[in-house]
Motif scaffolding. Structure first.
Motif, PDB file in Angstrom:
ATOM      1  N   GLN A 106       8.957   7.008  11.737  1.00  0.00           N
ATOM      2  CA  GLN A 106       8.917   7.378  13.153  1.00  0.00           C
ATOM      3  C   GLN A 106       9.034   6.144  14.043  1.00  0.00           C
ATOM      4  OE1 GLN A 106       7.967  11.013  14.266  1.00  0.00           O
ATOM      5  NE2 GLN A 106       9.116  10.934  12.355  1.00  0.00           N
ATOM      6  N   ASP A 107       9.695   6.320  15.195  1.00  0.00           N
ATOM      7  CA  ASP A 107       9.645   5.318  16.244  1.00  0.00           C
ATOM      8  C   ASP A 107       8.305   5.447  16.963  1.00  0.00           C
ATOM      9  OD1 ASP A 107      12.207   4.558  15.590  1.00  0.00           O
ATOM     10  OD2 ASP A 107      13.145   5.793  17.151  1.00  0.00           O
ATOM     11  N   MET A 108       7.875   4.375  17.629  1.00  0.00           N
ATOM     12  CA  MET A 108       6.561   4.387  18.277  1.00  0.00           C
ATOM     13  C   MET A 108       6.620   3.796  19.675  1.00  0.00           C
ATOM     14  SD  MET A 108       4.116   3.058  15.175  1.00  0.00           S
ATOM     15  CE  MET A 108       4.245   3.784  13.525  1.00  0.00           C
ATOM     16  N   VAL A 109       5.678   4.251  20.514  1.00  0.00           N
ATOM     17  CA  VAL A 109       5.409   3.647  21.817  1.00  0.00           C
ATOM     18  C   VAL A 109       3.909   3.379  21.856  1.00  0.00           C
ATOM     19  CG1 VAL A 109       5.288   4.037  24.318  1.00  0.00           C
ATOM     20  CG2 VAL A 109       7.346   4.688  23.047  1.00  0.00           C
ATOM     21  N   LEU A 110       3.550   2.157  22.246  1.00  0.00           N
ATOM     22  CA  LEU A 110       2.141   1.768  22.277  1.00  0.00           C
ATOM     23  C   LEU A 110       1.636   1.727  23.713  1.00  0.00           C
ATOM     24  CD1 LEU A 110      -0.371   0.649  20.723  1.00  0.00           C
ATOM     25  CD2 LEU A 110       0.548  -1.640  21.194  1.00  0.00           C
ATOM     26  N   GLN A 111       0.483   2.362  23.940  1.00  0.00           N
ATOM     27  CA  GLN A 111      -0.190   2.289  25.236  1.00  0.00           C
ATOM     28  C   GLN A 111      -1.543   1.592  25.054  1.00  0.00           C
ATOM     29  OE1 GLN A 111      -0.545   6.391  26.483  1.00  0.00           O
ATOM     30  NE2 GLN A 111       1.379   6.308  27.631  1.00  0.00           N
ATOM     31  N   LEU A 112      -1.951   0.837  26.054  1.00  0.00           N
ATOM     32  CA  LEU A 112      -3.307   0.297  26.109  1.00  0.00           C
ATOM     33  C   LEU A 112      -4.022   0.971  27.273  1.00  0.00           C
ATOM     34  CD1 LEU A 112      -5.479  -1.719  25.129  1.00  0.00           C
ATOM     35  CD2 LEU A 112      -4.548  -3.359  26.781  1.00  0.00           C
ATOM     36  N   VAL A 113      -5.150   1.614  26.956  1.00  0.00           N
ATOM     37  CA  VAL A 113      -5.877   2.401  27.954  1.00  0.00           C
ATOM     38  C   VAL A 113      -7.250   1.784  28.185  1.00  0.00           C
ATOM     39  CG1 VAL A 113      -6.828   4.674  28.500  1.00  0.00           C
ATOM     40  CG2 VAL A 113      -4.661   4.497  27.268  1.00  0.00           C
ATOM     41  N   ILE A 114      -7.597   1.600  29.466  1.00  0.00           N
ATOM     42  CA  ILE A 114      -8.926   1.130  29.855  1.00  0.00           C
ATOM     43  C   ILE A 114      -9.500   2.127  30.853  1.00  0.00           C
ATOM     44  CG2 ILE A 114     -10.282  -0.719  30.918  1.00  0.00           C
ATOM     45  CD1 ILE A 114      -8.112  -2.682  30.113  1.00  0.00           C
ATOM     46  N   GLN A 115     -10.658   2.690  30.515  1.00  0.00           N
ATOM     47  CA  GLN A 115     -11.332   3.639  31.408  1.00  0.00           C
ATOM     48  C   GLN A 115     -10.377   4.731  31.888  1.00  0.00           C
ATOM     49  OE1 GLN A 115     -13.195   1.291  34.497  1.00  0.00           O
ATOM     50  NE2 GLN A 115     -14.450   0.154  33.045  1.00  0.00           N
ATOM     51  N   ASP A 116      -9.697   5.342  30.934  1.00  0.00           N
ATOM     52  CA  ASP A 116      -8.776   6.472  31.190  1.00  0.00           C
ATOM     53  C   ASP A 116      -7.541   6.096  32.008  1.00  0.00           C
ATOM     54  OD1 ASP A 116     -10.451   8.236  29.791  1.00  0.00           O
ATOM     55  OD2 ASP A 116     -11.661   8.598  31.577  1.00  0.00           O
ATOM     56  N   THR A 117      -7.287   4.809  32.177  1.00  0.00           N
ATOM     57  CA  THR A 117      -6.104   4.371  32.908  1.00  0.00           C
ATOM     58  C   THR A 117      -5.202   3.568  31.977  1.00  0.00           C
ATOM     59  OG1 THR A 117      -7.301   4.271  35.003  1.00  0.00           O
ATOM     60  CG2 THR A 117      -5.257   3.017  34.863  1.00  0.00           C
ATOM     61  N   VAL A 118      -3.935   3.956  31.920  1.00  0.00           N
ATOM     62  CA  VAL A 118      -2.971   3.227  31.092  1.00  0.00           C
ATOM     63  C   VAL A 118      -2.568   1.955  31.823  1.00  0.00           C
ATOM     64  CG1 VAL A 118      -0.725   3.308  29.949  1.00  0.00           C
ATOM     65  CG2 VAL A 118      -2.116   5.380  30.099  1.00  0.00           C
ATOM     66  N   VAL A 119      -2.857   0.793  31.231  1.00  0.00           N
ATOM     67  CA  VAL A 119      -2.517  -0.481  31.872  1.00  0.00           C
ATOM     68  C   VAL A 119      -1.304  -1.140  31.215  1.00  0.00           C
ATOM     69  CG1 VAL A 119      -4.871  -0.879  32.682  1.00  0.00           C
ATOM     70  CG2 VAL A 119      -4.181  -1.765  30.443  1.00  0.00           C
ATOM     71  N   ILE A 120      -0.957  -0.685  30.011  1.00  0.00           N
ATOM     72  CA  ILE A 120       0.225  -1.208  29.306  1.00  0.00           C
ATOM     73  C   ILE A 120       0.923  -0.053  28.615  1.00  0.00           C
ATOM     74  CG2 ILE A 120       0.977  -2.563  27.289  1.00  0.00           C
ATOM     75  CD1 ILE A 120      -1.165  -4.595  27.964  1.00  0.00           C
ATOM     76  N   GLN A 121       2.236  -0.035  28.691  1.00  0.00           N
ATOM     77  CA  GLN A 121       3.034   0.900  27.897  1.00  0.00           C
ATOM     78  C   GLN A 121       4.272   0.163  27.410  1.00  0.00           C
ATOM     79  OE1 GLN A 121       3.346   5.162  28.669  1.00  0.00           O
ATOM     80  NE2 GLN A 121       5.554   4.896  28.845  1.00  0.00           N
ATOM     81  N   SER A 122       4.397   0.103  26.098  1.00  0.00           N
ATOM     82  CA  SER A 122       5.521  -0.637  25.517  1.00  0.00           C
ATOM     83  C   SER A 122       6.806   0.171  25.618  1.00  0.00           C
ATOM     84  CB  SER A 122       5.234  -0.948  24.042  1.00  0.00           C
ATOM     85  OG  SER A 122       5.385   0.216  23.251  1.00  0.00           O
ATOM     86  N   GLY A 123       7.909  -0.511  25.349  1.00  0.00           N
ATOM     87  CA  GLY A 123       9.160   0.192  25.113  1.00  0.00           C
ATOM     88  C   GLY A 123       9.138   0.735  23.687  1.00  0.00           C
ATOM     89  N   LEU A 124      10.260   1.160  23.202  1.00  0.00           N
ATOM     90  CA  LEU A 124      10.337   1.762  21.879  1.00  0.00           C
ATOM     91  C   LEU A 124      10.197   0.694  20.785  1.00  0.00           C
ATOM     92  CD1 LEU A 124      10.823   4.637  20.750  1.00  0.00           C
ATOM     93  CD2 LEU A 124      13.215   3.962  20.428  1.00  0.00           C
ATOM     94  N   LEU A 125       9.307   0.960  19.830  1.00  0.00           N
ATOM     95  CA  LEU A 125       9.136   0.093  18.659  1.00  0.00           C
ATOM     96  C   LEU A 125       9.670   0.840  17.443  1.00  0.00           C
ATOM     97  CD1 LEU A 125       5.514  -1.228  19.303  1.00  0.00           C
ATOM     98  CD2 LEU A 125       7.627  -2.553  19.430  1.00  0.00           C
TER      99      LEU A 125
END
Length: 203
Positions: free
Chosen positions: A129-148
């Motif tokens: 599978q391809d993946m997208v990574l998000q980093l979430v702090i206190q229910d807020t997405v602060v980072i979202q990657s492109g396609l990995l």
């Protein structure tokens, strides 16, 4: 010889304008006026509260969230690096399903001056599978990657626009959200993975 004249009876009369009404009716009027004033004040208070809530919701409530796309983003992650594990065999997956292998660190450092995060996350070549990574702090997405795509890893990712403005120097508990996408159709999988991480923010 004396003649007595009858004394006329006094007739009940209502007070003319300008005259004081009887004491009893004045008290009832005062009570009605007070009730009306209380109702008006109560309605005014409710209106002020409603206006205050509306102003807060429109101007001050934090609504900075990022929704995951139903289909994979077209662009691959700019910071992606090749892992070099092409020799690994693909994992077996059922028809219509997928199989993934993850490699990551649970320690993340965010540099507010650079607006980037230092981390480690990899989508090994044996994943299907391809993946997208998000980093979430206190229910807020602060980072979202492109396609990995399988066989790629990242050690640096950029903060989303505005994310640096809502973070302060210090430590946070957060999580990686890993989203999976079919490499052929680009359609998002129903399941995702949540990984607790420790985040250090510095200026």
């Amino acid at each position: 010889m004396s003649i007595e004249k009858p004394i006329p009876e006094e007739k009940a009369r209502t007070p003319n304008a300008g005259e004081n009404p009887p004491a009893g009716s004045a008290g009832k009027k005062d009570k009605k006026d007070r009730r009306k004033m209380l109702v008006i004040l109560l309605l005014l208070l409710i209106t002020l509260i409603a206006v205050g809530i509306t102003i807060w919701a429109v101007f001050f409530r934090d609504t900075k969230t990022t929704l995951a796309p139903d289909y994979a983003p077209q662009e691959t992650e700019e910071y992606a690096e090749v892992i070099g594990d092409d020799d690994d065999e693909k994992l077996e997956a059922s028809d219509g399903g997928g199989a993934v292998s993850l490699s990551y660190s649970t320690v993340v450092t965010i540099d507010l001056s650079e607006k980037t995060a230092s981390l480690y996350f990899a989508n090994p070549s044996k994943s299907t599978q391809d993946m997208v990574l998000q980093l979430v702090i206190q229910d807020t997405v602060v980072i979202q990657s492109g396609l990995l795509t399988p066989g790629n890893q990242v050690s640096t990712l950029s903060l989303l626009d505005g994310a640096a403005d809502i973070l302060e120097e210090g430590g946070y508990d957060g999580e990686f959200i890993v989203l999976y996408y079919d490499p052929d159709s680009g359609e998002k999988a129903v399941v995702n993975t949540e990984i607790p991480v420790t985040i250090t923010v510095k200026e």
